[in-house]
Write an enzyme that holds these catalytic residues in place. Structure first.
Site, PDB file in Angstrom:
ATOM      1  N   THR A  14     -38.154 -66.535  -8.267  1.00  0.00           N
ATOM      2  CA  THR A  14     -39.440 -66.032  -8.765  1.00  0.00           C
ATOM      3  C   THR A  14     -39.348 -65.575 -10.214  1.00  0.00           C
ATOM      4  O   THR A  14     -40.329 -65.063 -10.757  1.00  0.00           O
ATOM      5  CB  THR A  14     -39.950 -64.865  -7.905  1.00  0.00           C
ATOM      6  OG1 THR A  14     -39.031 -63.775  -8.015  1.00  0.00           O
ATOM      7  CG2 THR A  14     -40.111 -65.276  -6.455  1.00  0.00           C
ATOM      8  N   HIS A  20     -35.363 -56.265 -15.914  1.00  0.00           N
ATOM      9  CA  HIS A  20     -36.415 -56.853 -15.083  1.00  0.00           C
ATOM     10  C   HIS A  20     -36.525 -56.145 -13.746  1.00  0.00           C
ATOM     11  O   HIS A  20     -37.577 -56.159 -13.120  1.00  0.00           O
ATOM     12  CB  HIS A  20     -36.135 -58.327 -14.793  1.00  0.00           C
ATOM     13  CG  HIS A  20     -35.859 -59.146 -16.007  1.00  0.00           C
ATOM     14  ND1 HIS A  20     -36.805 -59.355 -16.969  1.00  0.00           N
ATOM     15  CD2 HIS A  20     -34.739 -59.781 -16.428  1.00  0.00           C
ATOM     16  CE1 HIS A  20     -36.287 -60.095 -17.932  1.00  0.00           C
ATOM     17  NE2 HIS A  20     -35.033 -60.364 -17.628  1.00  0.00           N
ATOM     18  N   HIS A  52     -32.085 -56.897  -5.045  1.00  0.00           N
ATOM     19  CA  HIS A  52     -32.885 -56.292  -6.107  1.00  0.00           C
ATOM     20  C   HIS A  52     -34.301 -56.072  -5.582  1.00  0.00           C
ATOM     21  O   HIS A  52     -34.631 -56.482  -4.463  1.00  0.00           O
ATOM     22  CB  HIS A  52     -32.885 -57.182  -7.365  1.00  0.00           C
ATOM     23  CG  HIS A  52     -33.521 -58.504  -7.142  1.00  0.00           C
ATOM     24  ND1 HIS A  52     -32.809 -59.654  -6.884  1.00  0.00           N
ATOM     25  CD2 HIS A  52     -34.829 -58.877  -7.095  1.00  0.00           C
ATOM     26  CE1 HIS A  52     -33.649 -60.652  -6.697  1.00  0.00           C
ATOM     27  NE2 HIS A  52     -34.877 -60.209  -6.822  1.00  0.00           N
ATOM     28  N   HIS A  78     -38.753 -55.627  -6.461  1.00  0.00           N
ATOM     29  CA  HIS A  78     -39.953 -55.852  -7.270  1.00  0.00           C
ATOM     30  C   HIS A  78     -40.962 -54.790  -6.826  1.00  0.00           C
ATOM     31  O   HIS A  78     -41.153 -54.602  -5.630  1.00  0.00           O
ATOM     32  CB  HIS A  78     -40.529 -57.250  -7.010  1.00  0.00           C
ATOM     33  CG  HIS A  78     -39.559 -58.362  -7.293  1.00  0.00           C
ATOM     34  ND1 HIS A  78     -39.538 -59.071  -8.465  1.00  0.00           N
ATOM     35  CD2 HIS A  78     -38.553 -58.883  -6.532  1.00  0.00           C
ATOM     36  CE1 HIS A  78     -38.583 -59.977  -8.437  1.00  0.00           C
ATOM     37  NE2 HIS A  78     -37.959 -59.890  -7.266  1.00  0.00           N
TER      38      HIS A  78
HETATM   39  S1  BO1 Z   1     -35.550 -64.003  -6.743  1.00  0.00           S
HETATM   40  O1  BO1 Z   1     -34.976 -63.455  -5.560  1.00  0.00           O
HETATM   41  O2  BO1 Z   1     -36.293 -65.231  -6.554  1.00  0.00           O
HETATM   42  N1  BO1 Z   1     -36.522 -62.927  -7.419  1.00  0.00           N
HETATM   43  C1  BO1 Z   1     -34.249 -64.364  -7.811  1.00  0.00           C
HETATM   44  C2  BO1 Z   1     -34.491 -64.565  -9.142  1.00  0.00           C
HETATM   45  C3  BO1 Z   1     -33.436 -64.880  -9.992  1.00  0.00           C
HETATM   46  C4  BO1 Z   1     -32.142 -64.953  -9.486  1.00  0.00           C
HETATM   47  C5  BO1 Z   1     -31.925 -64.760  -8.140  1.00  0.00           C
HETATM   48  C6  BO1 Z   1     -32.966 -64.455  -7.307  1.00  0.00           C
HETATM   49  N2  BO1 Z   1     -31.059 -65.252 -10.239  1.00  0.00           N
HETATM   50  C7  BO1 Z   1     -30.772 -64.879 -11.604  1.00  0.00           C
HETATM   51  C8  BO1 Z   1     -30.214 -66.065 -12.335  1.00  0.00           C
HETATM   52  C9  BO1 Z   1     -29.730 -65.617 -13.672  1.00  0.00           C
HETATM   53  C10 BO1 Z   1     -30.841 -64.900 -14.423  1.00  0.00           C
HETATM   54  C11 BO1 Z   1     -31.415 -63.804 -13.573  1.00  0.00           C
HETATM   55  C12 BO1 Z   1     -32.585 -63.135 -14.222  1.00  0.00           C
HETATM   56  O3  BO1 Z   1     -31.824 -64.310 -12.324  1.00  0.00           O
HETATM   57  O4  BO1 Z   1     -29.149 -66.629 -11.641  1.00  0.00           O
HETATM   58  O5  BO1 Z   1     -29.254 -66.701 -14.413  1.00  0.00           O
HETATM   59  O6  BO1 Z   1     -30.367 -64.366 -15.646  1.00  0.00           O
HETATM   60  O7  BO1 Z   1     -32.814 -61.897 -13.655  1.00  0.00           O
HETATM   61 ZN    ZN Z   2     -36.601 -61.140  -6.560  1.00  0.00          ZN
END
Ligand code: BO1
Ligand code: ZN
Length: 262
Positions: A205, A64, A98, A100
């Site tokens: 998200t 992703h 990470h 996007h």
């Molecule tokens: S975000 O910063 O809102 N884009 C975001 C999204 C997902 C996570 C953290 C921050 N966490 C993890 C979950 C996992 C899942 C993974 C998918 O996202 O804790 O359980 O497998 O990428």
């Molecule tokens: Zn994110």
């Protein structure tokens, strides 16, 4: 059911597999400075961001996005944040960061700011120190704080991104993981000015979309060159290049967005 995609028809079925994605406090949202409420917030305190992160630092393609894991600082105190719009006495330590990004330069960021969609957005994910790990934190509404940082194209390379970007060719395929051979400081990845930020209550998200995130989005973007951004666009999930890995905008509903400015 751990799988999810970003194409329009894929995003529409997130809610079938992940009920929380249908909630009233979802992210991302479109932020407008005019509709935001100015508060006399204290500065966000950012501790340990000038220290080089403990090595080895792992970079991973999870299909992703590409992730730098920072939660393995055995012994050392993890960088953490407090103050700003966060509840008094609550400290949030870094877990990972990470990105996007878009397939084209006119898209890629998850949040929009004053009508602008930036070509990339970085998320520095922090978990409340009172919870033992990220999955526990996902069960509590004060579980996470994510710092959102926009990137803006410029001609010159952003030197601070080199150690990550130079390793992207080593994680071209899903589940590839590599060690960074030079450490980084988190401070070097932040905008020059962190005094001005937006804050609101939202969600992950991505599935499972837990509504446990206090979002802090810096107003000032960070530079990145065209050639640096293009290297993210070569990452693959096995079937397709990873790009346009941003969620569609969610309704702000009854929520308020606060802004801190000087
Ligand atoms: S975000 O910063 O809102 N884009 C975001 C999204 C997902 C996570 C953290 C921050 N966490 C993890 C979950 C996992 C899942 C993974 C998918 O996202 O804790 O359980 O497998 O990428
Ligand atoms: Zn994110």
């Amino acid at each position: 059911a751990g799988h999810f995609g970003y194409r329009k028809r894929d995003q529409h079925i997130w809610v079938q597999n992940f009920k929380l994605c249908d909630g009233k406090l979802q992210s991302p949202i479109s932020i407008s400075s005019f509709k935001s409420i100015t508060l006399p917030l204290p500065a966000l305190e950012i501790i340990g961001y000038h220290d080089f992160l403990s090595t080895p630092l792992y970079l991973k393609n999870n299909g992703h996005s590409v992730v730098v894991n920072v939660n393995n600082h055995f012994g050392k105190r993890l960088p953490y944040i407090f103050g700003g719009s966060l509840d008094i006495n609550q400290e949030y330590e870094i877990d990972h960061l990470h990105f996007h990004w878009g397939a084209k330069n006119n898209r890629g960021s998850e949040h929009m700011l004053n009508g602008i969609r930036y070509p990339m957005e970085m998320h520095i994910v922090h978990k409340n120190r009172i919870y033992s790990n990220l999955s526990n934190a996902l069960n509590h509404k004060n579980g996470l704080v994510v710092l959102g940082i926009f990137f803006q194209l410029q001609e010159e390379d952003n030197k601070s991104l080199c150690s990550i970007i130079n390793h992207l060719t080593s994680v071209r395929w899903i589940n590839n993981e590599t060690k960074l051979n030079t450490s980084i400081t988190l401070a070097s990845l932040l905008p020059k000015n962190t005094d001005v930020f937006y804050s609101y209550k939202g969600s992950l998200t991505t599935p499972p979309c837990n509504e446990v995130v206090t979002w802090i989005i810096f107003s000032m973007p960070v530079p990145i060159s065209f050639s640096q951004l293009n290297k993210f666009r070569l990452l693959s999930n096995g079937n397709n290049l990873i790009a346009d890995n941003y969620r569609k905008l969610q309704n702000i509903g009854l929520r308020k967005v606060y802004i801190r400015k000087l």
